[in-house]
Structures are given as structure tokens and as C-alpha cells.
Scaffold this motif. Structure first.
Motif, short mmCIF file in Angstrom:
data_model
loop_
_atom_site.label_atom_id
_atom_site.label_comp_id
_atom_site.label_asym_id
_atom_site.label_seq_id
_atom_site.Cartn_x
_atom_site.Cartn_y
_atom_site.Cartn_z
N UNK A 1 -4.45 42.85 -10.92
CA UNK A 1 -4.23 44.28 -10.88
C UNK A 1 -5.29 45.09 -11.63
N UNK A 2 -6.19 44.40 -12.35
CA UNK A 2 -7.27 45.12 -13.04
C UNK A 2 -8.16 45.83 -12.01
N UNK A 3 -8.50 47.06 -12.30
CA UNK A 3 -9.32 47.84 -11.36
C UNK A 3 -10.75 47.30 -11.26
N UNK A 4 -11.25 47.21 -10.04
CA UNK A 4 -12.62 46.74 -9.81
C UNK A 4 -13.47 47.94 -9.40
N UNK A 5 -14.64 48.06 -10.04
CA UNK A 5 -15.53 49.17 -9.73
C UNK A 5 -16.76 48.69 -8.95
N UNK A 6 -17.22 49.52 -8.05
CA UNK A 6 -18.40 49.19 -7.25
C UNK A 6 -19.62 49.07 -8.16
N UNK A 7 -20.40 48.01 -7.99
CA UNK A 7 -21.56 47.76 -8.84
C UNK A 7 -22.74 48.68 -8.50
N UNK A 8 -22.70 49.21 -7.27
CA UNK A 8 -23.84 49.98 -6.77
C UNK A 8 -23.33 50.87 -5.63
N UNK A 9 -24.03 51.97 -5.35
CA UNK A 9 -23.72 52.76 -4.15
C UNK A 9 -23.87 51.85 -2.94
N UNK A 10 -23.04 52.05 -1.94
CA UNK A 10 -23.17 51.22 -0.75
C UNK A 10 -22.28 51.69 0.37
N UNK A 11 -22.40 51.03 1.50
CA UNK A 11 -21.56 51.31 2.66
C UNK A 11 -20.76 50.03 2.96
N UNK A 12 -19.46 50.18 3.15
CA UNK A 12 -18.59 49.03 3.43
C UNK A 12 -18.89 48.50 4.83
N UNK A 13 -19.20 47.21 4.92
CA UNK A 13 -19.46 46.61 6.23
C UNK A 13 -18.38 45.59 6.59
N UNK A 14 -17.55 45.25 5.63
CA UNK A 14 -16.40 44.36 5.90
C UNK A 14 -15.34 44.62 4.86
N UNK A 15 -14.12 44.77 5.32
CA UNK A 15 -13.00 45.00 4.42
C UNK A 15 -11.81 44.25 5.01
N UNK A 16 -11.37 43.20 4.33
CA UNK A 16 -10.31 42.33 4.86
C UNK A 16 -9.32 41.98 3.76
N UNK A 17 -8.07 41.80 4.15
CA UNK A 17 -7.03 41.47 3.17
C UNK A 17 -6.82 39.97 3.00
N UNK A 18 -7.10 39.20 4.04
CA UNK A 18 -6.58 37.83 4.03
C UNK A 18 -7.50 36.79 4.64
N UNK A 19 -8.72 36.70 4.16
CA UNK A 19 -9.59 35.63 4.64
C UNK A 19 -9.12 34.30 4.02
N UNK A 20 -9.31 33.20 4.74
CA UNK A 20 -8.72 31.94 4.30
C UNK A 20 -9.21 31.51 2.91
N UNK A 21 -10.51 31.47 2.73
CA UNK A 21 -11.03 31.01 1.43
C UNK A 21 -11.07 32.11 0.38
N UNK A 22 -11.42 33.31 0.83
CA UNK A 22 -11.76 34.35 -0.15
C UNK A 22 -10.73 35.47 -0.24
#
Ligand SMILES: [Zn+2]
Length: 266
Positions: free
Chosen positions: A175-196
Motif C-alpha cells: 500500500x506504500x505509494x509509488x512515485x514516477x522516477x521520471x516524466x513519461x508516457x504510459x505504454x502498458x498498464x496491467x493488473x495481473x500479469x503472471x510473473x509480475x
């Protein structure tokens, strides 16, 4: 752990004759940022790479690269060549036991799912956009977290040797908030990949992408533009994970780089 991070120290090599500046150390797995005169062509190992309008370019060094690297800068018909020696990095051996058996050797019925996941990820990593966010300084995604896994370590999962770990693992509460390391554009956003599990991929331009994995919550959508420091999700233990942590990755196209080479972690 601390001794590893001297590798992240960045310095400049300047050569006024070439009008070429290189930022980054030539260790295996590192990202190298370059600047030359606008309008120049740049070749790395004889392959032409993109140069921004302002003269910025970027490339990365493979994890096990041993041979010297050749950089050529061509301007007005004049070619300047520079050869760089690559320094070796020492990689750790990491043993992890107690993983559920199906996570170490996946059952047949998920092969198709893993194949599809990999396709999506490699597609996101192959993007060669003109964005130039990669010229900015990266910032750590979490504050006051402990590094529990480093780049290049050989993993032995339940006694079975696996491919090396290419990420940087930060232990943190779920639940700890994650911040973007750099400006960027999202190219993939998924909830449930098998490994990751919950995963985001960002494009920062010229083939530089970052990945965030095992997230509990994913707050961003495909195509969304994100600013450095924006909260993009929360730490979780989704996918193959022994406990809550954030695993971040850095790529130059298909070349997996060491995130510690761009982060100031001390
Ligand atoms: Zn990891």
C-alpha cells in the motif's frame, strides 16, 4: 549493500575536439547519456541511434558485455570515433526458497498467458519515440526503503537456477505509494500479469523505458502522460513475489539495464 551504489555516481567526460559529452560510467548494465552538436549523426557499434533536436542521445550497455564500445559522431561529412572500454560488474548469487512450486516452474495451462504477457512487454520496450524525458535526472520511486534485490544477481529459486534478476527491489509495506522516477508516457498498464502482477511500463524516449512490478494498485492508464513524482500506484506482492516489494526495471529497447546506474540511492 551500500558499496554497490558507487556505480551510480555520474561524471562527465568532455572532449572539446569532438563536441561530445558523455554522462555515465562505462560499467556493464549502465545507461549512458550523450550530447553532441545538433544535426550530428551518432552510431553506437555501427548502428545509428536517434539524436534529439538539441543533440541528446542515449544508449545502454548489456549486462555481460566485454568488448570495447565504438561511438561515431558524424557532422558535415567529418567522422569522429571514440572507443570506450567496458568495466565489469560483480554480480551476486541470490537464493530464494519457499516459493510456491507453480511460480518457479509454471504449469502448462499458463504458458499461453505468459507468452501473451511477454509479447505485450516486448512491444512496449521496442517503442522508439522522440520524447526526450531521458535527459532528466531520475528520482527514487520510494522514500526510505530498503534495497533487497539488485541488478544482475543470479537467482536460484527453490534450488533451480533461473535467469538473472534485472531489477532493483525495494522492500516496503503493502500500500506504500509509488512515485514516477521520471516524466513519461504510459505504454502498458496491467493488473495481473503472471510473473509480475500489477505492472506499468513508461516510455521516456529514444528506447528508454522503465517498468514497475508487483503493484497492488495501478493508478495510471495506457497513453497517459505522467510527471516525475506523480503517484502511479502502490506497493504489492502480486505476481511472483515472496512478499510486498517494488521491483523497478530500466531498458534501452531490449537491453536490460541497471536502474541503480541512474538513481541516487545514498
Ligand atoms: Zn525483483
Amino acid at each position: 549493500m551500500k558499496k554497490l551504489f558507487f556505480l551510480g555516481i555520474i561524471f562527465f567526460i568532455s572532449n572539446s575536439l569532438y563536441a561530445l559529452e558523455l554522462k555515465g560510467t562505462f560499467y556493464q548494465g549502465n545507461l549512458i547519456l550523450g550530447k553532441t552538436e545538433p544535426g550530428s549523426k551518432v552510431f553506437v557499434d555501427t548502428d545509428e541511434i536517434k539524436v534529439s533536436k538539441k543533440g541528446f542521445f542515449v544508449f545502454g550497455l548489456k549486462k555481460d558485455r566485454k568488448n570495447d564500445l565504438l561511438i561515431e559522431v558524424v557532422k558535415n561529412g567529418i567522422t569522429n570515433k571514440l572507443t570506450k572500454k567496458i568495466y565489469k560488474k560483480k554480480y551476486q548469487v541470490q537464493k530464494i526458497n519457499g516459493l510456491p512450486g507453480k511460480q518457479v516452474t509454471p504449469p502448462k495451462e499458463v504458458y499461453e498467458r505468459i507468452k501473451n504477457d511477454n509479447k505485450l512487454i516486448s512491444k512496449a520496450r521496442s517503442i522508439n519515440s522522440d520524447l526526450n524525458f531521458f535527459t532528466s535526472k531520475f528520482k527514487a520511486p520510494l522514500k526510505n526503503s530498503i534495497i533487497t534485490g539488485v541488478y544482475g544477481s543470479q537467482r536460484i529459486l527453490n534450488g533451480i537456477p533461473k535467469s538473472p534478476h534485472y531489477g532493483l527491489d525495494f522492500a516496503a509495506n503493502e500500500g506504500t505509494k509509488i512515485k514516477a522516477m521520471l516524466d513519461g508516457v504510459v505504454t502498458l498498464s496491467k493488473q495481473d500479469l503472471y510473473y509480475t502482477g500489477g505492472k506499468i511500463v513508461f516510455d521516456h524516449g529514444h528506447g528508454i523505458s522503465t517498468l514497475y512490478m508487483h503493484m497492488r494498485d495501478v493508478y495510471v492508464k495506457n497513453g497517459q502522460s505522467i510527471k516525475q513524482g506523480d503517484v502511479i500506484g502502490t506497493v504489492g506482492k502480486t505476481g511472483r513475489s515472496t512478499g510486498p516489494h517494488l521491483d523497478v526495471r530500466l531498458n534501452w529497447f531490449g537491453v536490460k539495464l541497471d536502474p541503480a546506474s541512474v538513481l541516487d540511492l545514498n
